[in-house]
Design an enzyme around this catalytic site. Structure first.
Site, PDB file in Angstrom:
ATOM      1  N   HIS A 312      24.045 -16.877   3.048  1.00 45.13           N
ATOM      2  CA  HIS A 312      25.085 -15.843   3.190  1.00 45.13           C
ATOM      3  C   HIS A 312      26.099 -15.969   2.045  1.00 45.13           C
ATOM      4  O   HIS A 312      26.507 -14.986   1.440  1.00 45.13           O
ATOM      5  CB  HIS A 312      25.836 -16.005   4.517  1.00 45.13           C
ATOM      6  CG  HIS A 312      25.026 -15.658   5.739  1.00 45.13           C
ATOM      7  ND1 HIS A 312      24.423 -14.434   5.915  1.00 45.13           N
ATOM      8  CD2 HIS A 312      24.739 -16.368   6.862  1.00 45.13           C
ATOM      9  CE1 HIS A 312      23.801 -14.405   7.100  1.00 45.13           C
ATOM     10  NE2 HIS A 312      23.974 -15.576   7.687  1.00 45.13           N
ATOM     11  N   GLU A 336      20.408 -12.226   6.614  1.00 49.41           N
ATOM     12  CA  GLU A 336      19.975 -13.386   7.399  1.00 49.41           C
ATOM     13  C   GLU A 336      18.770 -14.086   6.790  1.00 49.41           C
ATOM     14  O   GLU A 336      18.421 -15.198   7.208  1.00 49.41           O
ATOM     15  CB  GLU A 336      19.657 -12.955   8.837  1.00 49.41           C
ATOM     16  CG  GLU A 336      20.832 -12.363   9.598  1.00 49.41           C
ATOM     17  CD  GLU A 336      22.027 -13.304   9.698  1.00 49.41           C
ATOM     18  OE1 GLU A 336      21.836 -14.527   9.581  1.00 49.41           O
ATOM     19  OE2 GLU A 336      23.157 -12.800   9.848  1.00 49.41           O
ATOM     20  N   HIS A 438      25.407 -14.837  20.703  1.00 42.51           N
ATOM     21  CA  HIS A 438      25.514 -13.520  20.050  1.00 42.51           C
ATOM     22  C   HIS A 438      25.797 -12.389  21.028  1.00 42.51           C
ATOM     23  O   HIS A 438      26.252 -11.323  20.624  1.00 42.51           O
ATOM     24  CB  HIS A 438      24.235 -13.225  19.263  1.00 42.51           C
ATOM     25  CG  HIS A 438      23.974 -14.271  18.214  1.00 42.51           C
ATOM     26  ND1 HIS A 438      23.616 -15.561  18.532  1.00 42.51           N
ATOM     27  CD2 HIS A 438      24.053 -14.233  16.869  1.00 42.51           C
ATOM     28  CE1 HIS A 438      23.465 -16.270  17.431  1.00 42.51           C
ATOM     29  NE2 HIS A 438      23.723 -15.498  16.400  1.00 42.51           N
ATOM     30  N   TYR A 448      17.970 -10.789  12.931  1.00 42.90           N
ATOM     31  CA  TYR A 448      17.253 -12.065  12.794  1.00 42.90           C
ATOM     32  C   TYR A 448      15.749 -11.858  12.926  1.00 42.90           C
ATOM     33  O   TYR A 448      14.957 -12.564  12.309  1.00 42.90           O
ATOM     34  CB  TYR A 448      17.740 -13.081  13.836  1.00 42.90           C
ATOM     35  CG  TYR A 448      19.219 -13.370  13.757  1.00 42.90           C
ATOM     36  CD1 TYR A 448      19.737 -14.159  12.735  1.00 42.90           C
ATOM     37  CD2 TYR A 448      20.106 -12.850  14.694  1.00 42.90           C
ATOM     38  CE1 TYR A 448      21.104 -14.433  12.653  1.00 42.90           C
ATOM     39  CE2 TYR A 448      21.458 -13.110  14.632  1.00 42.90           C
ATOM     40  CZ  TYR A 448      21.955 -13.897  13.612  1.00 42.90           C
ATOM     41  OH  TYR A 448      23.301 -14.151  13.539  1.00 42.90           O
TER      42      TYR A 448
END
Ligand code: X8Z
Ligand code: ZN
Length: 554
Positions: A312, A336, A438, A448
């Protein structure tokens, strides 16, 4: 944080309003301006009136806070009640092989992290529904889909899930069989779901932590560098220095000095200072102000999470000269996938040997199957998990799963798509989805899923650039490719990342990998030798695959 978010949201609303008032939506002749206008014109939950917005972000904050602070009592000593998820509960779930103890911690976690968040979750559903309506979406699910710039996104995700499902079912059947041998057929009936607490992970999102009891060749040593890392005196800083060195070896960006002073790379010792331990990477939208917050442990798993986060950070650094609107990824899955792609090289035996964590980087056939199996327990197993995460939320957002069925609806999804079930019977009185970070934090999760597919497309492209893979050569494989030190690979990666979201993701993907679509081809190709072995094994053991939907929640 709530204050800053409120201020920011107010500003975004003004910008969107101004775009509308001045008719900027109609600018036709400049594609780059059009893209910026589109990005700034989209408001999502910022479109709510101030009071609702405030209620919503407080609800999300409460859920996160409950998750971060949840504590449970020790199995051995029920008076000792200060066990946190990171690291205490996770450690026990990873390492205990006592089904009673595992089921105990599983239930404690779900009871403490899940149920208390239910009211806030309801508020969250009501208000995101309201926001979706204001924005002209049928539901908040369609707002999330919109982020992918792809009208066929949902059906593409379905397609890929169905492509990997036969492989998943084979893995599932084999693991169920091996766990049967270990724990007995009463715990794992034929054609049944696998109880989650036996899989080494609270959410059963990856099963590699129980690799030691289900590995294909138990007598062949397998790679687990945790002990070696501890033995060599690894520190949190050393782990991140290594990641930094990897990117620099590709001639990519070096971490700025302030990263080292401003990041939190270790869980604070002060028990009065509670932080959200779930790892995250932050872009402060200045020049070179990027930071990571991670309660890093000295383990192989955290070595990879560190690289995930550094991915990231590298993205932030590569696109920081773009206009603000373009300082993002054109597809949430790209963001991701960057660090995971690097981690594929880092975890290759060749690289682990290079950095002195293992002695022999060239694997014989048995070791290779062991390693591929271990990786499949991480990467293939993750796909049905991530698939159910947002299939579930989409269904809740769309009111296809009604409130009185929110909990059992969750377990039905996990069973239908992944063949796993809760450790202990659950009912509608429990509330379990919010036991996963999440869901509390309102982080969309198909990103993801997409990343787990994209990373193999990226890895393949980079390995070709680094001269380590040749598609036309049948003896050339991707599972021991290490791109460390390749400027050619680094150049291509940099070019891909620095575009930010200024272009459509398909265009950037094609330039980088030659592929026009998110495709499971590279992923399936990577695991082909394991698949072949697994098929023979299933035949030899006469195993049946598949499962009936669980009845453990009603
Ligand atoms: O949340 C994360 C990262 C931060 S973006 C640590 N991951 C997902 C998870 O932990 O559930 C990485 C892979 C899946
Ligand atoms: Zn991430």
């Amino acid at each position: 944080m709530i204050d800053i978010e409120t201020e920011n949201s107010k500003y975004l609303k003004e910008v969107a309003q101004e775009i509308k008032d001045r008719g900027f939506n109609d600018i036709q002749d400049n594609e780059q301006i059009q893209r910026q206008i589109k990005i700034f014109g989209k408001l999502s939950v910022d479109a709510l009136i101030a009071e609702d917005y405030n209620t919503l972000i407080n609800a999300i904050s409460n859920m996160q806070s409950n998750y971060a602070k949840a504590k449970v009592c020790s199995y051995e000593d029920r008076r000792k009640c200060d066990l946190a998820l990171d690291p205490e509960i996770q450690k026990r779930i990873h390492h205990s092989r006592d089904p009673e103890e595992l089921a105990y911690y599983w239930k404690e976690w779900y009871d403490h992290a899940g149920l208390p968040a239910k009211d806030n979750f309801k508020t969250y559903i009501d208000l995101t529904r309201k926001a979706a309506k204001i924005n002209g979406f049928k539901s908040y699910a369609d707002d999330w889909v919109d982020e992918y710039d792809d009208t066929d996104f949902e059906s593409n995700v379905d397609k890929i899930y169905n492509e990997i499902l036969p492989f998943y079912k084979e893995l599932h059947a084999y693991v169920r069989h091996r766990l049967q041998e270990k724990y007995g057929a009463d715990k794992l009936p034929e054609n049944g779901n696998i109880p989650m607490h036996l899989l080494g992970n609270l959410w059963a999102q990856q099963w590699n932590q129980v690799f030691d009891i289900i590995n294909p060749y138990p007598d062949t040593p397998f790679i687990d560098v945790t002990d070696e890392m501890v033995k060599q005196g690894y520190t949190q800083e050393k782990i991140f220095r290594m990641g930094d060195d990897f990117f620099q070896s590709l001639n990519m960006s070096k971490l700025p000095e302030s990263f080292w002073t401003k990041s939190v790379l270790k869980k604070p010792d002060d028990p009065n200072r509670q932080i959200v331990c779930h790892a995250s990477a932050w872009d402060f939208f200045q020049k070179d102000d990027v930071r990571i917050k991670q309660c890093t442990e000295i383990t192989q798993e955290h070595l990879y999470v560190a690289h995930h986060e550094l991915g990231h950070i590298q993205y932030y650094l590569q696109y920081q000269d773009q206009p603000v609107a373009f300082r993002g990824a054109p597809n949430p899955g790209f963001h991701e996938a960057v660090g995971d792609t690097i981690a594929l090289s880092v975890s290759s035996p060749r690289h682990l040997q290079k950095i002195g964590l293992i002695k022999n980087g060239e694997l014989d056939e048995k070791s290779r199957i062991n390693e591929l199996f271990k990786q499949a327990l991480q990467k293939i197993i993750f796909l049905p998990f991530s698939y159910s995460m947002d299939k579930y939320r989409y269904a809740v957002f769309r009111d296809e799963i009604k409130e009185n069925n929110w909990n059992c609806g969750w377990w039905k999804m996990r069973s239908t798509h992944g063949g796993v079930e809760p450790a202990v019977p659950r009912s509608q009185k429990d509330f379990d989805p919010t036991a996963k970070y999440h869901i509390d934090a309102n982080v969309e999760y198909f990103r993801y899923f997409a990343a787990h597919v994209f990373q193999y497309q990226f890895h393949k492209a980079l390995c070709i650039k680094a001269g380590q893979f040749d598609e036309s050569n049948p003896t050339s494989f991707l599972d021991n490719c290490d791109i460390y030190g390749s400027h050619e690979a680094g150049e291509a990666f940099k070019e891909f990342l620095s575009v930010g979201s200024s272009k459509n993701w398909r265009e950037v993907l094609e330039k980088f990998t030659g592929d026009k679509e998110m495709s499971a081809k590279a992923l399936l190709n990577y695991f082909e030798p394991l698949r072949k072995w697994l098929k023979e094994e299933i035949k030899r053991l006469n195993l049946s695959t598949g499962w009936a939907v669980t009845d453990k929640c009603n």
